[in-house]
Design a protein around this motif. Structure first.
Motif, PDB file in Angstrom:
ATOM      1  N   VAL A   1       2.538   9.000   0.995  1.00 18.12           N
ATOM      2  CA  VAL A   1       1.726  10.084   1.508  1.00 18.12           C
ATOM      3  C   VAL A   1       1.837  11.304   0.580  1.00 18.12           C
ATOM      4  N   ILE A   4      -0.762  11.303  -2.346  1.00 19.12           N
ATOM      5  CA  ILE A   4      -2.204  11.324  -2.077  1.00 19.12           C
ATOM      6  C   ILE A   4      -2.878  12.479  -2.832  1.00 19.12           C
ATOM      7  N   LEU A  71       1.962   0.400   0.543  1.00 19.87           N
ATOM      8  CA  LEU A  71       0.569   0.562   0.940  1.00 19.87           C
ATOM      9  C   LEU A  71      -0.259   1.102  -0.222  1.00 19.87           C
ATOM     10  N   ARG A  72      -1.542   0.852  -0.173  1.00 15.94           N
ATOM     11  CA  ARG A  72      -2.490   1.375  -1.163  1.00 15.94           C
ATOM     12  C   ARG A  72      -2.928   2.775  -0.721  1.00 15.94           C
ATOM     13  N   PRO A  73      -3.396   3.596  -1.682  1.00 17.25           N
ATOM     14  CA  PRO A  73      -3.809   4.953  -1.318  1.00 17.25           C
ATOM     15  C   PRO A  73      -4.842   5.011  -0.184  1.00 17.25           C
ATOM     16  N   TYR A  74      -5.855   4.135  -0.213  1.00 18.41           N
ATOM     17  CA  TYR A  74      -6.888   4.170   0.820  1.00 18.41           C
ATOM     18  C   TYR A  74      -6.329   3.838   2.206  1.00 18.41           C
ATOM     19  N   GLU A  75      -5.193   3.143   2.248  1.00 22.77           N
ATOM     20  CA  GLU A  75      -4.586   2.805   3.532  1.00 22.77           C
ATOM     21  C   GLU A  75      -3.882   4.004   4.164  1.00 22.77           C
ATOM     22  N   LEU A  76      -3.630   5.020   3.359  1.00 23.46           N
ATOM     23  CA  LEU A  76      -2.945   6.213   3.854  1.00 23.46           C
ATOM     24  C   LEU A  76      -3.859   7.420   4.004  1.00 23.46           C
ATOM     25  N   SER A  77      -5.035   7.358   3.405  1.00 26.70           N
ATOM     26  CA  SER A  77      -5.953   8.490   3.512  1.00 26.70           C
ATOM     27  C   SER A  77      -7.395   8.010   3.390  1.00 26.70           C
TER      28      SER A  77
END
Length: 173
Positions: A1, A4, A71-77
Motif C-alpha cells: 500500500v 501505490i 498482491l499486484r498494484p491494481y489489487e490494492l488500489s
C-alpha cells in the motif's frame, strides 16, 4: 500500500514509454540484440547460457512469488489501471527484472573474459545494466508491479547469473 503513490507517479510516463512497454511485455530479446549483436546461430553457447539463466529466473522466481504471494498494484488500489494484461500470479519478485538483470550480469561476465582492459568493459556493462533497469522500470510504469518487485527481481537475477556463470566455468558459486 505504501508504494501505490510511486506506481501512480510512474504512470505519468506511460505515453512516452507505451511502445516500449508493449514490445517488452513478452520479453526483451530484441532490445538485448540491439545492444549486443548476438545471433543465436552464430553464438549458440552464449545464447544457451543466457537461456539457462533466464529459465532459472523464471522457475526460481515463481517459487518466491508463490511463497510471498504479493498482491499486484491494481489489487490494492482502483486508481491503478494497468496498461498491459496483468499476470495472474503474485507480484514479488519481478520476473522481468530477474531475467533482464541476469542477462546483463552474464553479458558482463562474458565481456570481462574477452578483454583485459577494464576501460573497454565499462561502457558496455553500464549499458547492459541500464537496459535491465529500464525494462524493469517499464513494468512499474505499466502498473503491473511495485518498485520493490523491481529490486527483488534485480537481486534474484544477478544472484542467478553468478551461480550460472560459476557452474558453467566449473567453479563452486
Amino acid at each position: 500500500v505504501r508504494e501505490i503513490p510511486s506506481v501512480l507517479a510512474a504512470a505519468e510516463l506511460r505515453a512516452e514509454r507505451y511502445h516500449e512497454i508493449q514490445t517488452q511485455a513478452d520479453g526483451a530479446w530484441g532490445y538485448w540484440r540491439a545492444l549486443y549483436p548476438m545471433r543465436p546461430e552464430l553464438l549458440p553457447q552464449t545464447q544457451m547460457l543466457l537461456d539457462v539463466a533466464v529459465e532459472c529466473c523464471t522457475y526460481i522466481g515463481m517459487r518466491f512469488k508463490h511463497a510471498y504471494a504479493g498482491l499486484r498494484p491494481y489489487e490494492l488500489s482502483p486508481e491503478v489501471q494497468p496498461l498491459i494484461p496483468t499476470p495472474g500470479h503474485a507480484s514479488f519478485p519481478m520476473g522481468h527484472a530477474a531475467q533482464n538483470f541476469a542477462v546483463a550480469a552474464l553479458l558482463a561476465y562474458i565481456v570481462r573474459g574477452l578483454t583485459k582492459t577494464p576501460a573497454n568493459l565499462a561502457p558496455f556493462v553500464a549499458s547492459a545494466f541500464r537496459l535491465a533497469h529500464r525494462v524493469s522500470e517499464n513494468r512499474v510504469i505499466a502498473g503491473v508491479h511495485f518498485p520493490v518487485d523491481h529490486y527483488g527481481g534485480a537481486i534474484l537475477g544477478i544472484t542467478i547469473a553468478k551461480v550460472v556463470w560459476c557452474l558453467a566455468n566449473g567453479r563452486a558459486p
